[in-house]
Design a protein around this motif. Structure first.
Motif, PDB file in Angstrom:
ATOM      1  N   THR A  10       0.907  -1.028   0.018  1.00 15.83           N
ATOM      2  CA  THR A  10       0.072   0.106  -0.051  1.00 15.83           C
ATOM      3  C   THR A  10       0.800   1.334  -0.210  1.00 15.83           C
ATOM      4  O   THR A  10       1.987   1.125   0.720  1.00 15.83           O
ATOM      5  CB  THR A  10      -1.048  -0.011   1.229  1.00 15.83           C
ATOM      6  OG1 THR A  10      -1.761   1.260   1.040  1.00 15.83           O
ATOM      7  CG2 THR A  10      -0.324  -0.072   2.500  1.00 15.83           C
ATOM      8  N   TYR A  11       0.463   2.384  -0.865  1.00 18.52           N
ATOM      9  CA  TYR A  11       1.283   3.561  -0.933  1.00 18.52           C
ATOM     10  C   TYR A  11       0.424   4.594  -1.439  1.00 18.52           C
ATOM     11  O   TYR A  11      -0.366   4.214  -2.170  1.00 18.52           O
ATOM     12  CB  TYR A  11       2.635   3.292  -1.685  1.00 18.52           C
ATOM     13  CG  TYR A  11       2.294   2.671  -3.077  1.00 18.52           C
ATOM     14  CD1 TYR A  11       2.147   3.878  -4.193  1.00 18.52           C
ATOM     15  CD2 TYR A  11       2.209   1.464  -3.367  1.00 18.52           C
ATOM     16  CE1 TYR A  11       1.999   3.335  -5.363  1.00 18.52           C
ATOM     17  CE2 TYR A  11       1.979   1.166  -4.922  1.00 18.52           C
ATOM     18  CZ  TYR A  11       1.779   2.028  -5.867  1.00 18.52           C
ATOM     19  OH  TYR A  11       1.529   1.589  -7.161  1.00 18.52           O
ATOM     20  N   ARG A  12       0.777   5.718  -1.203  1.00 15.01           N
ATOM     21  CA  ARG A  12       0.234   6.782  -1.669  1.00 15.01           C
ATOM     22  C   ARG A  12       0.537   7.258  -3.017  1.00 15.01           C
ATOM     23  O   ARG A  12       1.754   6.832  -3.364  1.00 15.01           O
ATOM     24  CB  ARG A  12       0.026   8.087  -0.633  1.00 15.01           C
ATOM     25  CG  ARG A  12      -0.342   7.800   0.690  1.00 15.01           C
ATOM     26  CD  ARG A  12      -0.306   9.125   1.558  1.00 15.01           C
ATOM     27  NE  ARG A  12       1.023   9.446   2.003  1.00 15.01           N
ATOM     28  CZ  ARG A  12       1.655   9.034   3.217  1.00 15.01           C
ATOM     29  NH1 ARG A  12       0.655   8.399   3.964  1.00 15.01           N
ATOM     30  NH2 ARG A  12       2.793   9.512   3.370  1.00 15.01           N
ATOM     31  N   LYS A  13      -0.387   8.126  -3.799  1.00 15.24           N
ATOM     32  CA  LYS A  13       0.153   8.380  -5.061  1.00 15.24           C
ATOM     33  C   LYS A  13       1.547   9.052  -5.371  1.00 15.24           C
ATOM     34  O   LYS A  13       2.395   8.722  -6.280  1.00 15.24           O
ATOM     35  CB  LYS A  13      -0.757   9.125  -5.752  1.00 15.24           C
ATOM     36  CG  LYS A  13      -0.584   9.687  -7.398  1.00 15.24           C
ATOM     37  CD  LYS A  13      -1.906  10.527  -7.835  1.00 15.24           C
ATOM     38  CE  LYS A  13      -1.585  10.701  -9.179  1.00 15.24           C
ATOM     39  NZ  LYS A  13      -2.537  11.743  -9.712  1.00 15.24           N
ATOM     40  N   GLU A  14       1.824   9.819  -4.388  1.00 18.21           N
ATOM     41  CA  GLU A  14       2.908  10.764  -4.507  1.00 18.21           C
ATOM     42  C   GLU A  14       4.263  10.047  -4.019  1.00 18.21           C
ATOM     43  O   GLU A  14       5.344  10.161  -3.941  1.00 18.21           O
ATOM     44  CB  GLU A  14       3.011  11.923  -3.413  1.00 18.21           C
ATOM     45  CG  GLU A  14       2.847  11.643  -2.070  1.00 18.21           C
ATOM     46  CD  GLU A  14       1.380  11.687  -1.581  1.00 18.21           C
ATOM     47  OE1 GLU A  14       1.265  11.676  -0.374  1.00 18.21           O
ATOM     48  OE2 GLU A  14       0.301  11.558  -2.305  1.00 18.21           O
ATOM     49  N   GLU A  15       4.035   8.756  -3.472  1.00 15.27           N
ATOM     50  CA  GLU A  15       4.981   7.780  -3.006  1.00 15.27           C
ATOM     51  C   GLU A  15       5.316   6.724  -4.225  1.00 15.27           C
ATOM     52  O   GLU A  15       6.409   5.827  -3.934  1.00 15.27           O
ATOM     53  CB  GLU A  15       4.632   7.047  -1.555  1.00 15.27           C
ATOM     54  CG  GLU A  15       4.375   8.047  -0.702  1.00 15.27           C
ATOM     55  CD  GLU A  15       4.082   7.174   0.519  1.00 15.27           C
ATOM     56  OE1 GLU A  15       4.661   7.519   1.773  1.00 15.27           O
ATOM     57  OE2 GLU A  15       3.122   6.219   0.509  1.00 15.27           O
ATOM     58  N   ALA A  16       4.536   6.630  -5.220  1.00 13.90           N
ATOM     59  CA  ALA A  16       5.021   5.755  -6.221  1.00 13.90           C
ATOM     60  C   ALA A  16       6.277   5.510  -6.660  1.00 13.90           C
ATOM     61  O   ALA A  16       6.824   4.393  -6.577  1.00 13.90           O
ATOM     62  CB  ALA A  16       3.947   5.734  -7.422  1.00 13.90           C
ATOM     63  N   SER A  17       7.103   6.562  -6.891  1.00 12.78           N
ATOM     64  CA  SER A  17       8.644   6.569  -7.492  1.00 12.78           C
ATOM     65  C   SER A  17       9.296   5.924  -6.333  1.00 12.78           C
ATOM     66  O   SER A  17      10.259   4.924  -6.453  1.00 12.78           O
ATOM     67  CB  SER A  17       8.932   7.674  -7.923  1.00 12.78           C
ATOM     68  OG  SER A  17      10.125   7.759  -8.318  1.00 12.78           O
ATOM     69  N   GLN A  20       8.591   2.046  -5.904  1.00  9.97           N
ATOM     70  CA  GLN A  20       9.032   1.247  -7.050  1.00  9.97           C
ATOM     71  C   GLN A  20      10.547   1.220  -6.946  1.00  9.97           C
ATOM     72  O   GLN A  20      11.221   0.083  -7.023  1.00  9.97           O
ATOM     73  CB  GLN A  20       8.689   1.936  -8.411  1.00  9.97           C
ATOM     74  CG  GLN A  20       7.325   1.614  -8.676  1.00  9.97           C
ATOM     75  CD  GLN A  20       6.650   2.631  -9.609  1.00  9.97           C
ATOM     76  OE1 GLN A  20       7.455   3.289 -10.552  1.00  9.97           O
ATOM     77  NE2 GLN A  20       5.405   2.682  -9.985  1.00  9.97           N
ATOM     78  N   THR A  32       4.974  -3.096 -10.370  1.00  7.02           N
ATOM     79  CA  THR A  32       4.173  -1.887  -9.994  1.00  7.02           C
ATOM     80  C   THR A  32       2.783  -2.285  -9.254  1.00  7.02           C
ATOM     81  O   THR A  32       2.141  -1.257  -9.068  1.00  7.02           O
ATOM     82  CB  THR A  32       4.024  -0.881 -11.120  1.00  7.02           C
ATOM     83  OG1 THR A  32       3.372  -1.492 -11.915  1.00  7.02           O
ATOM     84  CG2 THR A  32       5.526  -0.309 -11.508  1.00  7.02           C
ATOM     85  N   ARG A 296       8.171  12.976  -2.895  1.00  9.73           N
ATOM     86  CA  ARG A 296       7.480  14.221  -3.205  1.00  9.73           C
ATOM     87  C   ARG A 296       6.654  14.267  -1.838  1.00  9.73           C
ATOM     88  O   ARG A 296       6.073  13.307  -1.443  1.00  9.73           O
ATOM     89  CB  ARG A 296       6.343  14.343  -4.343  1.00  9.73           C
ATOM     90  CG  ARG A 296       7.116  14.465  -5.653  1.00  9.73           C
ATOM     91  CD  ARG A 296       5.966  14.606  -6.703  1.00  9.73           C
ATOM     92  NE  ARG A 296       6.501  14.785  -8.061  1.00  9.73           N
ATOM     93  CZ  ARG A 296       6.882  16.336  -8.501  1.00  9.73           C
ATOM     94  NH1 ARG A 296       6.669  17.172  -7.609  1.00  9.73           N
ATOM     95  NH2 ARG A 296       7.530  16.536  -9.485  1.00  9.73           N
TER      96      ARG A 296
END
Length: 308
Positions: A10-17, A20, A32, A296
């Motif tokens: 589970t992760y927030r959108k701004e944590e995607a990079s 990964q 991903t 971010r």
């Protein structure tokens, strides 16, 4: 016998990079998705992004195959609970999930206890195949570390610090690490909580004091010394550096480059956290960028670069 592992994330959108990049480090995977089957044995509490893990004991093409194998289990005096592992791609409703938990549970020779079981087992459907095994959830250690007695406004969040430690040291055994710009010790605390052999250093006596206090507050032990990176003579396997920011300090680009050059001198690998693009300085110092991501938070962004 364990036949691999299934992890959910589970992760927030701004944590995607950042998620990964940590995946590439811990699992050597470019997956991903929010679920992964892997042979890598990673403690689920290591990562801020792992939600839970199933240690696969057996699998089957349908639920009946799982039940037949579960009938061979004998837990003797141990109590247990069966938990259906749900993630967004599984279109199985609550009532059906509950029925599956009960059906599998009835087949196990042992005493069920949904409130305080000795063992928890998980069952999950992935790519039209069923998997069953020991279930373990993430204990979210980094949340406890948010309540430090000493804080600093520009410090990394505990989630980012924990991911950075995993990126820098995916396999801690026998690896010596230093954080020579450690500040109040956010990375140190996260690394120490995962059994990483790390020492700290900083040129600011106030934050060195705070770092030592934070480490002791959580029951850890590590050496934190006062002084510049240029005075370090020992060699390390990995250096982790959250570079001082021009936005908040009087550190010049030349001084940042000096830190980078000394990181090259004392370590085989380095992970840098920076708010500025430093590719040219890294190349000039003799580093090769292996991987990178962006972390971010609101309008503030940090680059994380893994270099050899």
């Amino acid at each position: 016998m364990i036949h691999g592992y299934i992890y959910t994330f589970t992760y927030r959108k701004e944590e995607a990079s950042l998620f990964q990049m940590e995946m590439r480090s811990l699992f050597n995977s470019v997956n991903t998705s929010i679920i992964l089957k892997s042979n890598e044995d990673v403690n689920p509490s290591r990562s801020p992004f792992i939600k839970e893990r199933i240690d696969i004991m057996f699998e089957g093409d349908d639920l009946e195959e799982i039940i037949v194998q579960a009938e061979q289990m004998n837990l003797h005096d141990s109590t247990f609970k069966v938990r259906f592992v749900k993630y967004k791609d599984v279109k199985i409703g609550y009532d059906e999930r509950l029925a599956i938990e009960r059906k599998v549970g009835w087949s196990i020779n042992g005493e069920a206890d949904v409130r305080n079981p000795d063992q928890v087992f998980g069952i999950v459907l992935l790519n039209d195949r069923w998997y069953f095994g020991k279930y373990e959830k993430n204990e979210a250690e980094w949340l406890k570390h948010m309540k430090k007695p000493h804080t600093f406004s520009t410090a990394l969040s505990t989630r980012v610090a924990r991911a950075v430690a995993n990126i820098a040291v995916p396999h801690p055994e026998g690896v010596r690490v230093i954080d020579p710009c450690c500040g109040i010790g956010t990375v140190l605390v996260e690394a120490l909580s995962m059994g990483i052999d790390i020492t700290g250093r900083d040129i600011n006596s106030r934050v060195v004091y705070g770092s030592r206090k934070n480490i002791a507050y959580f029951g850890f032990e590590a050496e934190v010394t006062l002084g510049p990176i240029s005075d370090i003579t020992e060699k390390y396997d990995v250096t982790i550096i959250d570079l001082p920011y021009n936005l908040y300090t009087h550190v010049t680009l030349d001084e940042q480059f000096d830190i980078i050059k000394h990181a090259r001198r004392i370590s085989k690998k380095a992970v840098f956290i920076t708010i500025e693009t430093i590719d040219d300085m890294l190349e000039e110092a003799g580093f090769e960028i292996q991987d990178r991501c962006e972390a971010r938070k609101a309008n503030f962004s940090r680059q994380i670069l893994s270099c050899i």
